[in-house]
Write an enzyme that holds these catalytic residues in place. Structure first.
Site, PDB file in Angstrom:
ATOM      1  N   GLY A 487     -64.702 -17.512  61.727  1.00  9.81           N
ATOM      2  CA  GLY A 487     -63.499 -16.738  61.946  1.00  9.81           C
ATOM      3  C   GLY A 487     -63.090 -15.950  60.723  1.00  9.81           C
ATOM      4  O   GLY A 487     -62.249 -15.057  60.799  1.00  9.81           O
ATOM      5  N   GLY A 489     -64.906 -13.873  59.013  1.00  5.73           N
ATOM      6  CA  GLY A 489     -65.507 -12.550  58.939  1.00  5.73           C
ATOM      7  C   GLY A 489     -66.751 -12.476  58.085  1.00  5.73           C
ATOM      8  O   GLY A 489     -67.161 -11.395  57.646  1.00  5.73           O
ATOM      9  N   THR A 531     -68.873 -15.714  50.335  1.00  6.50           N
ATOM     10  CA  THR A 531     -68.733 -14.291  49.993  1.00  6.50           C
ATOM     11  C   THR A 531     -69.333 -14.034  48.620  1.00  6.50           C
ATOM     12  O   THR A 531     -70.030 -13.033  48.405  1.00  6.50           O
ATOM     13  CB  THR A 531     -67.260 -13.862  50.023  1.00  6.50           C
ATOM     14  N   GLY A 736     -64.244 -15.784  46.527  1.00  8.40           N
ATOM     15  CA  GLY A 736     -63.754 -16.311  47.792  1.00  8.40           C
ATOM     16  C   GLY A 736     -62.259 -16.561  47.804  1.00  8.40           C
ATOM     17  O   GLY A 736     -61.648 -16.826  46.760  1.00  8.40           O
ATOM     18  N   GLU A 739     -59.952 -20.788  51.504  1.00 11.61           N
ATOM     19  CA  GLU A 739     -59.180 -22.031  51.469  1.00 11.61           C
ATOM     20  C   GLU A 739     -57.858 -21.882  50.736  1.00 11.61           C
ATOM     21  O   GLU A 739     -56.870 -22.538  51.050  1.00 11.61           O
ATOM     22  CB  GLU A 739     -59.993 -23.126  50.782  1.00 11.61           C
TER      23      GLU A 739
END
Length: 781
Positions: A487, A489, A531, A736, A739
């Site tokens: 979710g 992306g 990422t 990233g 979280e």
């Protein structure tokens, strides 16, 4: 960076149409053939007991039953960081709901009926449901053989105790630091367990064909890691890595709960004994609550020293974690916090103990935030309380002590570049921090709360990523990676990175879901690192493909490589402006030369990435000497909270969060992560409340009694803010954020309540009942 065409743009998700149209097929939607077998579990009714006997006779006789399995069929341990679990319970059970046996049939209802015929006789043992009880010297041992368990070298389990791991971090002189303080605040904060609540429950199907080839389809964040753990556990049966394949269909939510291995090993193991028949194991909603993994609970004892001018002198942070019956994943949460429990602040003197304790509650593991949400609740609450004592604005206090690039971290290495101060300033401005907000209703009050954000990816020092990029005849691309899109992306972001380098539009790129036979290695989709890590692998693969393209053109067209560049899916030449060669003309077929021969062939880019500067080698007594974390992502957040003084009902008027993404590859996706993370964080603060009875049975394993927010509970206004201070080793500077966005929710709510009502709540969840009763007690004094 100003010339970027695809990176930094709000590109539409490449899997968006598939998702919104309902075309996406999850693990339980796939067809597995007519030979499907269904497994029904027999679960422990005791929280802690020796297994005296298991009688499967009646179940085996039940018409339609194909097989019955118990621990004697698979006497093998498994685990990611520490092998402390059995596939089925062996000599003892350690929590209510632990799998003891399984009944398999071609009819799900028959399997469930027959499972009720399995008779298990237990010899109950004392059970421990509180980690502080587990810590006592005379506590019953939940894992008597702990000293013999295989574990990673950076874990320090204490044999003959219930301590699965103890991370110690020491820096400076803690006694001297507190002696220099003008004020010391010491208190205890408590955060309970939480459930992941993915919409798609855990699901796995295992098929071992007649040649001995094992394939597992699983709703998973960790296909390659799962394959490795399956092989390790099933090695006594003769399985090696070439014999095991894991396919990961699209996943309907994970939040850390589908990382590593939990129930998936049941499908894998049973399939090895039922060759030629797919074996389906899918969790009910109730089982999703009590037999996957939960977020760890923690009791945090915090002591901070500060000078009258607001400069911190010392921190003593002792965290005691409830990891449940297995710490094979949860102990790494404890480890991560033990290295970072200073928060995003400079402390010259540091004492951190992060202690992982077994209890007889369900196992805990990775959960979005990975322990940072839990410890930041106490730390950021503490910061506000110190500011109140000093009569200093809490934002000013945070700025004064905020960690900066080059400052030394708790374990002795410099802090990476970050936009922490920029994030604080942006949130302070947007929330109008110094401006009081007056309620319309005289029975209501409004408070503001502030919190900082920080988190590092928690991963082994050799966690790595790999990527393949292959062209098709029309110049379109397939990117093969093994990260999972949950979710956030991920698939789209990888396409944008490749598009930027190869100048192929994102609309002509497909990023493939993992299949360990076809897709290259990825450690796991956890730690908000894909990422950065997988993005670097895709970047390297795209560069590799580009280099192949230029080498072919140089040989076939006699043009120097260093003069070539890509633009709009064509090769162009700075020295020869009229030259252009569309990629689709040669990326498969090659380039024909004057003599009729061809140069080139199919372009296949490959890229790998591993952070070669990290190390887990450090002094176990101080954590000094290693480099365990790759970097930190930081940010800030604030909330405007309206509270009814009589009922304690709370309503979020506005929430603002600024996160330093380094470089937002896709700004819309980052904003989506901020919004979603905040809502999930607020849910854990205001609504979710896990309840157990005195025997360790979960009382509310459903969405009727375990409350999560609905659309009506969304804040009136959410303002996401993106800060961009590039990460030097990130793809286009990215790091990233997935979280981090939920981390500030609990402390900023608690701080807003303090601001509005003058009461300090030090335990979660912060329900309206708790707010009302706490305020009532204050008025009665």
């Amino acid at each position: 960076m100003d010339k970027l065409k695809y990176v930094g743009k709000p590109v539409v998700r490449i899997d968006g149409k598939e998702k919104v149209s309902g075309a996406t097929r999850f693990t339980d939607d796939l067809e597995y053939g007519q030979n499907m077998l269904y497994a029904a579990l027999v679960e422990s009714t005791e929280a802690h007991a020796l297994i005296k006997s298991i009688d499967t006779t009646e179940a085996e006789k039940y018409r339609g039953v194909v097989a019955v399995f118990t621990g004697k069929d698979f006497p093998y341990k498994f685990g990611l960081y520490m092998k402390d679990r059995y596939i089925f319970a062996m000599d003892r059970v350690r929590f209510v709901g632990e799998q003891v046996a399984a009944v398999v049939s071609r009819d799900k209802r028959i399997a469930e009926k027959a499972a009720k015929l399995v008779k298990v006789e237990y010899d109950p043992l004392p059970a421990l449901f509180d980690q502080m009880e587990s810590l006592k010297n005379d506590a019953v041992l939940i894992h008597p053989d702990l000293g013999e368990y295989v574990h990673v070298p950076w874990f320090f389990p204490q044999a003959k105790t219930n301590i699965a791991h103890w991370r110690k971090t020491r820096q400076g002189d803690i006694e001297k630091g507190f002696a220099e303080a003008d004020y010391i605040l010491e208190d205890t904060y408590r955060v309970p367990r939480y459930a992941h609540c993915p919409i798609e429950t855990h699901a796995a199907v295992g098929l071992c064909d007649l040649s001995g080839r094992l394939t597992v389809w699983a709703s998973s964040q960790s296909p390659h890691t799962q394959r490795n753990l399956f092989v390790e556990a099933l090695a006594p049966l003769g399985f090696t890595h070439k014999d095991v394949r894991v396919i990961a269909p699209p996943i309907g939510g994970g939040f850390g709960g589908k990382a590593g291995v939990s129930m998936e090993i049941l499908a894998a193991a049973m399939a090895t004994k039922l060759r030629g028949n797919p074996v389906r194991v899918i969790w009910s909603r109730e089982r999703e609550f009590y037999n996957t993994s939960q977020r760890l609970g923690v009791i945090a004892k915090l002591k901070i020293g500060v000078k009258n001018d607001g400069m911190f002198t010392a921190i003593d942070h002792r965290l005691y974690w409830d990891a449940g019956a297995s710490a094979e994943y949860g102990a790494n949460v404890v480890n991560a916090v033990g290295l970072s429990a200073t928060g995003p602040y400079r402390f010259p003197n540091i004492f951190i103990d992060s202690v992982c304790l077994y209890t007889n509650l369900p196992p805990c593991g990775a959960y979005r935030g990975f322990g940072y949400s839990e410890f930041m609740f106490g730390l950021e609450s503490h910061i506000n309380r110190i500011a109140t004592h000093l009569k200093m604005d809490p934002v000013t206090l945070r700025k004064k002590n905020a960690i900066q690039e080059g400052d030394i971290l708790a374990y002795g290495v410099p802090m990476n570049p970050s936009g922490l101060l920029k994030a604080i300033d942006a949130v302070e401005k947007e929330i109008e921090w110094s401006k009081k907000v007056k309620p319309i209703d005289s029975n209501k009050v409004i408070g503001k709360g502030f919190s900082l954000i920080w988190k590092a990816p928690a991963m082994p020092p050799n966690a790595s990523s790999a990527a393949f990029i292959k062209f098709s005849e029309d110049g379109s691309l397939n990117i093969l990676v093994s990260g999972m899109d949950m979710g956030q992306g991920f698939l789209t972001v990888m396409a944008q990175i490749a598009a930027e380098i190869l100048t192929v539009p994102v609309s002509k790129i497909r990023t493939e879901n993992p299949d360990t036979d076809r897709n290259p290695y990825e450690w796991q989709t956890v730690a908000s690192h894909v990422t950065w890590s997988c993005g670097n692998a895709v970047r390297n693969a795209a560069i590799n493909a580009r280099d192949q393209i230029f080498e072919i053109v140089e040989r076939a067209c006699d043009l120097p490589k260093d003069e070539l560049y890509l633009k709009d899916e064509k090769v162009k030449c700075k020295a020869k402006p009229e030259f252009e060669l569309p990629l689709k003309n040669f990326v498969i077929d090659g380039i024909q030369t004057e003599d009729g021969t061809f140069r080139g062939g199919p372009i296949l880019g490959k890229g790998i990435f591993m952070p070669e500067f990290t190390s887990a080698n450090s002094d176990p007594e101080t954590s000094q000497g290693g480099h365990p974390n790759v970097h930190y992502t930081v940010g800030a957040a604030a909330i405007i909270l309206e509270i009814d003084k009589d009922t304690g009902e709370m309503h979020v008027k506005k929430v603002v969060e600024a996160i330093d993404a380094g470089k937002a590859i896709n700004p819309d996706l980052v904003k989506g992560q901020i919004t979603g993370g905040l809502l999930q964080g607020l849910s854990t603060v205001l609504y979710e409340d896990m309840r157990y009875d005195e025997k360790g049975k979960l009382l509310n394993p459903n969405f009727t009694d375990y409350k999560i927010p609905t659309a009506k509970d969304i804040p009136d206004e959410i303002v996401p803010i993106i800060i961009e201070v590039p990460q030097p080793d990130g793809p286009f500077g990215a790091r990233g954020v997935g979280e981090h966005t939920m981390i500030p929710a609990a402390p900023m709510v608690a701080n807003a309540i303090q601001d509005a009502l003058g009461v300090r709540i030090k335990t979660m969840p912060i329900t309206q009942e708790k707010v009302a009763m706490t305020y009532l007690k204050k008025k009665e004094k």
